[in-house]
Design an enzyme around this catalytic site. Sequence first.
Site, mmCIF file in Angstrom:
data_model
loop_
_atom_site.group_PDB
_atom_site.id
_atom_site.type_symbol
_atom_site.label_atom_id
_atom_site.label_comp_id
_atom_site.label_asym_id
_atom_site.label_seq_id
_atom_site.Cartn_x
_atom_site.Cartn_y
_atom_site.Cartn_z
ATOM 1 N N LYS A 112 -2.092 -14.061 -3.763
ATOM 2 C CA LYS A 112 -2.062 -12.983 -4.742
ATOM 3 C C LYS A 112 -3.205 -13.166 -5.740
ATOM 4 O O LYS A 112 -3.439 -14.270 -6.242
ATOM 5 C CB LYS A 112 -0.728 -12.969 -5.482
ATOM 6 C CG LYS A 112 0.448 -12.538 -4.615
ATOM 7 C CD LYS A 112 0.369 -11.072 -4.253
ATOM 8 C CE LYS A 112 1.590 -10.634 -3.460
ATOM 9 N NZ LYS A 112 1.561 -9.194 -3.146
ATOM 10 N N LYS A 221 5.540 -2.221 6.243
ATOM 11 C CA LYS A 221 6.816 -2.824 5.878
ATOM 12 C C LYS A 221 7.924 -1.908 6.376
ATOM 13 O O LYS A 221 7.858 -0.685 6.184
ATOM 14 C CB LYS A 221 6.919 -3.019 4.369
ATOM 15 C CG LYS A 221 5.912 -4.015 3.781
ATOM 16 C CD LYS A 221 6.125 -4.151 2.277
ATOM 17 C CE LYS A 221 5.295 -5.296 1.691
ATOM 18 N NZ LYS A 221 3.873 -4.977 1.601
#
Length: 332
Positions: A112, A221
């Site tokens: 991240k 997803k």
Amino acid sequence: MTRPSPQPTLGDLLDGLRVVSIPMRVRFRGVEHREAALIQGPAGWGEFAPFLEYEPAEASRWLAAAIEAAFVGWPEARRPTVPVNATVPAVSAAEVAPIVARFDGCTTAKVKVAEPGQSLADDLARVAATREVLGASGRIRIDANGGWSVADAVDAVSALSRHGLEYVEQPCASVEELRDVRMALARKGIDVSVAADESVRKAEDPIRVARLGAADLVIVKVAPLGGVARALEIVQDCGLPAVVSSALDTSVGIAAGVALAAALPDLPHACGLGTVSLLGGDVTRDSLRPRGGVLPIGSVDVDDALVEQWAAPAERVAWWRERVAAAHALLR
């Protein structure tokens, strides 16, 4: 594919609904406790866990995915296991090694970056530490969650690419910005692919990234796209390589992601499905954590004792029941 069952009623979903609240090992995406509603049906267990800020219209897609898992079932698998990556939150460089160690056998890591309140120097230190842990042969991908402008994205990727990047995920918020970043990197001779995540799963037109040439690959997803079958259609329509990722799911939700990855015609990249390792608990004794860098396909046996251990307070159960009702009212 399993033959679809009739749409379950709201009563079907609320009967036996279980809500859990599981602490995170590391604060991730601002989340310290992950709440999820578990739904049981004739095909198994489904998970309904849209993030708390999502409105009913968006949450209804997550409910559709949970219904598919619990009442319909998934397409036939093309492979017995799915390779997965480690996930490194926006932590300090010193915290990287123990986090990566939780992802047994993973040779790819997603890091991240562009965290609010942090700097490019923080990102560089975190990515450098990840490279040190993985070694020269490991793969590193970065995820900005749309946090940069085009100029900042190009500058950041240029700097971070010295550590060897597989791709940058959602460097900017809009599809047009993704396209501009992709073109700018190509002009500068920086060989880092651009992946679209939010521009697929939160879009009314998820195919637009492919039409505009805004990405080299797509992140999909299951829950935000409405289920495994719908996600497969989107990947086919995009015509781009796909990486299946998760949304801080328990093993119930992860199993749906594994089913999608196992059903894809091609799977050239490791998938972001190892995130149970970020949770401080689970709802099964046989958690879907990576072993040897892969996850097996199959259903999850939910353990009543663990569900009771992580049971959410009564007021949160009531809140989730109302949320299921609101999302169910919007199902097509």
